[in-house]
Scaffold this motif. Structure first.
Motif, PDB file in Angstrom:
ATOM      1  N   ILE A  43      48.695  75.764  45.107  1.00 24.61           N
ATOM      2  CA  ILE A  43      49.836  75.272  44.153  1.00 24.61           C
ATOM      3  C   ILE A  43      50.632  74.254  44.786  1.00 24.61           C
ATOM      4  O   ILE A  43      50.833  74.238  46.011  1.00 24.61           O
ATOM      5  CB  ILE A  43      50.625  76.598  43.607  1.00 24.61           C
ATOM      6  CG1 ILE A  43      51.250  77.308  44.651  1.00 24.61           C
ATOM      7  CG2 ILE A  43      49.507  77.601  43.008  1.00 24.61           C
ATOM      8  CD1 ILE A  43      52.338  78.351  44.235  1.00 24.61           C
ATOM      9  N   SER A  44      51.380  73.550  44.145  1.00 21.92           N
ATOM     10  CA  SER A  44      52.261  72.534  44.488  1.00 21.92           C
ATOM     11  C   SER A  44      53.605  73.246  44.542  1.00 21.92           C
ATOM     12  O   SER A  44      53.860  74.311  44.036  1.00 21.92           O
ATOM     13  CB  SER A  44      52.246  71.323  43.498  1.00 21.92           C
ATOM     14  OG  SER A  44      52.817  71.829  42.383  1.00 21.92           O
ATOM     15  N   ILE A  45      54.595  72.395  45.234  1.00 15.42           N
ATOM     16  CA  ILE A  45      55.970  72.941  45.350  1.00 15.42           C
ATOM     17  C   ILE A  45      56.693  72.964  43.843  1.00 15.42           C
ATOM     18  O   ILE A  45      57.430  73.928  43.831  1.00 15.42           O
ATOM     19  CB  ILE A  45      56.908  72.133  46.401  1.00 15.42           C
ATOM     20  CG1 ILE A  45      58.042  72.818  46.639  1.00 15.42           C
ATOM     21  CG2 ILE A  45      57.023  70.793  45.754  1.00 15.42           C
ATOM     22  CD1 ILE A  45      58.916  72.325  47.673  1.00 15.42           C
ATOM     23  N   ARG A  70      58.353  76.195  42.153  1.00 10.67           N
ATOM     24  CA  ARG A  70      59.576  76.325  41.421  1.00 10.67           C
ATOM     25  C   ARG A  70      59.449  76.925  40.004  1.00 10.67           C
ATOM     26  O   ARG A  70      60.398  77.519  39.561  1.00 10.67           O
ATOM     27  CB  ARG A  70      60.054  74.751  41.257  1.00 10.67           C
ATOM     28  CG  ARG A  70      61.553  74.773  40.731  1.00 10.67           C
ATOM     29  CD  ARG A  70      62.105  73.194  40.554  1.00 10.67           C
ATOM     30  NE  ARG A  70      61.549  72.455  39.887  1.00 10.67           N
ATOM     31  CZ  ARG A  70      61.637  72.340  38.522  1.00 10.67           C
ATOM     32  NH1 ARG A  70      62.666  72.788  38.099  1.00 10.67           N
ATOM     33  NH2 ARG A  70      61.041  71.268  37.751  1.00 10.67           N
ATOM     34  N   ARG A  71      58.470  76.437  39.362  1.00  5.23           N
ATOM     35  CA  ARG A  71      58.205  77.112  37.908  1.00  5.23           C
ATOM     36  C   ARG A  71      57.967  78.580  37.947  1.00  5.23           C
ATOM     37  O   ARG A  71      58.555  79.547  37.089  1.00  5.23           O
ATOM     38  CB  ARG A  71      57.140  76.365  37.259  1.00  5.23           C
ATOM     39  CG  ARG A  71      57.346  75.050  36.854  1.00  5.23           C
ATOM     40  CD  ARG A  71      56.266  74.441  35.706  1.00  5.23           C
ATOM     41  NE  ARG A  71      55.171  73.974  36.735  1.00  5.23           N
ATOM     42  CZ  ARG A  71      55.087  72.900  36.971  1.00  5.23           C
ATOM     43  NH1 ARG A  71      55.848  72.027  36.799  1.00  5.23           N
ATOM     44  NH2 ARG A  71      53.984  72.438  37.559  1.00  5.23           N
ATOM     45  N   ILE A  72      57.295  79.221  39.133  1.00 10.87           N
ATOM     46  CA  ILE A  72      57.248  80.633  38.999  1.00 10.87           C
ATOM     47  C   ILE A  72      58.502  81.176  39.579  1.00 10.87           C
ATOM     48  O   ILE A  72      58.864  82.078  38.779  1.00 10.87           O
ATOM     49  CB  ILE A  72      56.240  80.854  40.354  1.00 10.87           C
ATOM     50  CG1 ILE A  72      54.721  80.367  39.990  1.00 10.87           C
ATOM     51  CG2 ILE A  72      56.193  82.358  40.789  1.00 10.87           C
ATOM     52  CD1 ILE A  72      53.969  80.303  41.272  1.00 10.87           C
ATOM     53  N   LEU A  73      59.261  80.661  40.380  1.00 14.66           N
ATOM     54  CA  LEU A  73      60.772  81.105  40.517  1.00 14.66           C
ATOM     55  C   LEU A  73      61.443  81.084  39.204  1.00 14.66           C
ATOM     56  O   LEU A  73      62.159  82.231  39.139  1.00 14.66           O
ATOM     57  CB  LEU A  73      61.410  80.369  41.503  1.00 14.66           C
ATOM     58  CG  LEU A  73      60.940  80.616  43.124  1.00 14.66           C
ATOM     59  CD1 LEU A  73      61.613  79.463  43.806  1.00 14.66           C
ATOM     60  CD2 LEU A  73      60.876  81.678  43.733  1.00 14.66           C
ATOM     61  N   ARG A  74      61.514  80.159  38.343  1.00 16.06           N
ATOM     62  CA  ARG A  74      62.176  80.183  37.226  1.00 16.06           C
ATOM     63  C   ARG A  74      61.868  81.139  36.329  1.00 16.06           C
ATOM     64  O   ARG A  74      62.419  81.858  35.740  1.00 16.06           O
ATOM     65  CB  ARG A  74      61.875  78.689  36.573  1.00 16.06           C
ATOM     66  CG  ARG A  74      62.705  78.682  35.257  1.00 16.06           C
ATOM     67  CD  ARG A  74      62.295  77.245  34.419  1.00 16.06           C
ATOM     68  NE  ARG A  74      60.846  76.998  34.192  1.00 16.06           N
ATOM     69  CZ  ARG A  74      60.462  75.703  34.161  1.00 16.06           C
ATOM     70  NH1 ARG A  74      60.982  74.802  34.684  1.00 16.06           N
ATOM     71  NH2 ARG A  74      59.177  75.717  33.831  1.00 16.06           N
ATOM     72  N   GLY A 131      54.162  85.400  46.850  1.00 21.61           N
ATOM     73  CA  GLY A 131      52.882  84.956  47.523  1.00 21.61           C
ATOM     74  C   GLY A 131      53.017  83.337  47.665  1.00 21.61           C
ATOM     75  O   GLY A 131      52.301  82.486  47.527  1.00 21.61           O
ATOM     76  N   LEU A 132      54.427  83.038  48.108  1.00 18.27           N
ATOM     77  CA  LEU A 132      54.745  81.642  48.094  1.00 18.27           C
ATOM     78  C   LEU A 132      55.117  81.412  49.524  1.00 18.27           C
ATOM     79  O   LEU A 132      56.190  80.615  50.158  1.00 18.27           O
ATOM     80  CB  LEU A 132      56.157  81.355  47.360  1.00 18.27           C
ATOM     81  CG  LEU A 132      56.056  81.510  45.983  1.00 18.27           C
ATOM     82  CD1 LEU A 132      57.393  81.335  45.150  1.00 18.27           C
ATOM     83  CD2 LEU A 132      54.744  80.743  45.205  1.00 18.27           C
TER      84      LEU A 132
END
Length: 318
Positions: free
Chosen positions: A3-5, A9-13, A84-85
């Motif tokens: 996955i891209s950064i 960021r979207r996962i964190l959001r 998992g980041l």
């Protein structure tokens, strides 16, 4: 496929911002992940409040930042592991609460002395004099240390304690009523007027409560009252005691206040520190008082009767 950064960021959001605030809509896997993060901090004080997530770059390297209301070392590391980041650099920063800075302001908003660490309280209401000039009504001890504010002193909205700074200047002190701090002279008010830099920066009425329907000709014991203050927001109570009492202003002296409104909340407390300057309305939305103090041990709050204040300054509610 990695996955891209931006995906990270979207996962964190989704997990840290959307999920906790709308569990029904963002349930399932998102709630499971948030629960694991939350349970990781059992035995401490629970997870901190996440105020935001961001993407930045330093030295040509991109990294993710989790913004927290309070400092909480190690939070980003737990999030990175649970989600998992591990391929991404994630750090945390303390932002404090993120506050709206929209104008116009209204009764119930934060207000305070225009300096870092300055006094703070509540913007009471918009008032006007006979010539139609408009002012903000609040307390003497909100716009500066008691009796120390002078005409022309800068006032911020929100106050410094609530995230305000020089860019949040709303006006200057127009007039304060000096409080007798000898403990012997009779005081009827802890009040001040602030002149807005731009009249359009403040509108009439009070947050949640709405417009002010003039002033009451009188208020009787046990009459219901309400207010909206910056600290405790809307509270409802009853005027239960006509009070004379001594109020110490730490480091300045003691004031004897006479003929004050002693208010008892219907459920808990009517007001706390940070509510000073909020206006008190009756059941007809008429202005009856200006909140300025409390006796926490007996859950009683105190307000100045409004008529002496309006008469002294020569103003009326807008």
């Amino acid at each position: 496929m990695p996955i891209s950064i931006e995906d990270a960021r979207r996962i964190l959001r989704e997990v840290l911002l959307r999920g906790p605030n709308d569990p029904e809509r963002y349930g399932g896997r998102i709630q499971e992940l948030y629960a694991v993060i939350r349970y990781s901090f059992d035995g401490r004080r629970g997870p901190p409040k996440v105020t935001g997530v961001g993407l930045t770059a330093e030295g040509g390297e991109s990294r993710l930042v989790i913004f927290l209301e309070e400092e909480f070392d190690g939070f980003a590391g737990v999030v990175r592991e649970v989600l998992g980041l591990s391929a991404f650099d994630i750090t945390e920063r303390t932002s404090g609460p993120i506050l709206p800075r929209a104008r116009p302001a209204q009764g119930g908003d934060s207000l305070g002395e225009g300096r870092a660490g300055g006094e703070s309280g509540t913007l009471g209401a918009l008032v006007k004099n006979a010539a139609g000039q408009r002012f903000i009504l609040t307390c003497n001890h909100v716009v500066g240390p008691v009796n120390r504010a002078r005409p022309g002193d800068v006032v911020w909205q929100p106050a410094a304690r609530d995230g305000g700074g020089a860019r949040d200047r709303i006006g200057t002190v127009h007039q304060i009523h000096t409080i007798d701090l000898t403990g012997a002279g009779s005081n009827h008010m802890d009040a001040a007027l602030v002149e807005p830099d731009n009249v359009g920066d403040v509108i009439d009425g009070v947050i949640v409560l709405g417009g002010i329907n003039g002033t009451a000709s009188g208020i009787a014991l046990q009459d219901p009252v309400r207010k909206y203050g910056w600290q405790t927001q809307r509270t409802d109570g009853h005027y239960m005691f006509k009070m004379d009492f001594l109020m110490p202003y730490s480091g300045h002296g003691t004031a004897l206040f006479v003929d004050q409104l002693g208010i008892v909340d219907n459920v808990g407390v009517f007001g706390q520190g940070g509510d000073s300057g909020s206006v008190v309305l009756d059941a007809k939305d008429q202005l009856v008082g200006l909140y300025f103090g409390d006796a926490a041990a007996i859950s009683m709050s105190f307000a100045n009767p409004i008529e002496p204040i309006l008469s002294h300054f020569g103003v009326s509610p807008v």
